[in-house]
Design a protein around this motif. Sequence first.
Motif, short mmCIF file in Angstrom:
data_model
loop_
_atom_site.label_atom_id
_atom_site.label_comp_id
_atom_site.label_asym_id
_atom_site.label_seq_id
_atom_site.Cartn_x
_atom_site.Cartn_y
_atom_site.Cartn_z
N GLY A 182 1.29 -1.15 -0.20
CA GLY A 182 -0.25 0.37 0.23
C GLY A 182 1.09 1.01 0.13
N VAL A 183 0.43 2.23 0.77
CA VAL A 183 1.43 3.13 -0.18
C VAL A 183 1.06 4.21 1.49
CG1 VAL A 183 0.80 3.87 -1.89
CG2 VAL A 183 -0.66 4.56 -0.30
N LEU A 184 1.54 5.29 2.49
CA LEU A 184 2.20 6.05 3.78
C LEU A 184 1.09 7.83 2.64
CD1 LEU A 184 1.32 6.98 6.06
CD2 LEU A 184 4.27 7.16 6.22
N LEU A 185 -0.41 8.65 2.73
CA LEU A 185 -0.13 9.64 2.64
C LEU A 185 -0.02 10.49 3.37
CD1 LEU A 185 -4.09 9.09 0.78
CD2 LEU A 185 -2.49 9.05 -0.27
N GLU A 186 0.23 11.70 2.99
CA GLU A 186 1.20 13.22 3.38
C GLU A 186 -0.13 13.47 4.61
OE1 GLU A 186 3.17 17.03 2.18
OE2 GLU A 186 0.84 16.75 1.89
N GLY A 187 0.13 13.41 5.76
CA GLY A 187 -0.93 13.60 6.86
C GLY A 187 -1.07 12.03 7.40
#
Length: 372
Positions: A182-187
């Motif tokens: 998956g991914v990590l988003l800003e915030g």
Amino acid sequence: MERRKILIIGGGIAGAACAWALTERRMGEVLVLEREDQLGSQATAQNAGILRTLTNHPATTALALETAAFLAAPPPGFCSVPLVNPVGLALIPRTVAPAAIHAWRQRKAPGRVSTPDAASLAALLPHYRGERKGAIFVHDEGHIDTAALFEGFVRGARRGGARFETGVRVIEILRGPNGVGGVLLEGGRELSADVVVIAAGGWAGPLARAAGSNLTFEARRRHLLVTAADDAVDKAWPVVWSEPDAFYAKPESGGLMICVCDEDPVDPDHCTPRPEVRELVAQRASEVLAGQGEARAAHFWAGLRTFSDDGGFTIGFDADVRGLFWVAGLGGHGMSTSLGVGRAAAALLCNAKLEPNLERALSPARFFGAPA
């Protein structure tokens, strides 16, 4: 068929076409993430919108021909306006091998390609005074309605169940014991996925590094200028593209869109126009186009084009990072190959096979000597 959660990074033409093609196959859950507040606001919005199918890469040419057929006859409900205005394309090639030109002509419909003599070319392009030797005239190519094409992909993908989120920035691609997860988003928000597709144009290079991939991509800047409206410009003039002159032009908004085919490496976050190139465009226009010596610029901008190490498209699963898939390095051809790119990506994501030569030419494995 196993249904998977597919996360696409990039809400431009490549990401939208890929999402549309995945929903066409009913592949699974599709989510598209766009870092800007509006979809298609980077390279997609800056594209010159020229339909040209003959290129110096056979795989690119094949995808462009597939896309051209789609533009000429889109499926019912895809759009409400024509996607292409076939004013014609006068092409003076230099980088394309004669064998590639012959193979391309064999795939074009009869009567769609001609070799005009000097008098015929002058009648078609009364404003053009650049190189004419070896000119090819393609009767069914010309202007793409880029907005209608992009909106058709987004609308169709949404209708098929794909979701789009804007204003979200990926700061990390998450990896677990089985590869990308998956991914990590800003915030701080995390999104899980079975497959992460990078279709982020100029940001492919930074994302490759973030993912731990060994692939490299380079973003390059190219400038375009549209002259002020001029009664002497005929909107029915064909597109002219001269590789020996490193120049193309087409009627646009009452004036002419002009490009000197410049390119220089650029940070995609800082792709601003260079004033000195504006002067170069004006100088080249005065040399190649009649009546443009004093033409005023109505609009001048810089667009992004992204390249792989060999200049070809990169479409397929990463050779080293499991669960990471690439739709990158489209080199400014994203609009004219969009349908072909989207369907090729969707097929490979479904573990289907492409024509062998095409699959090898697109595969990320080609950079490392591995079989596609």
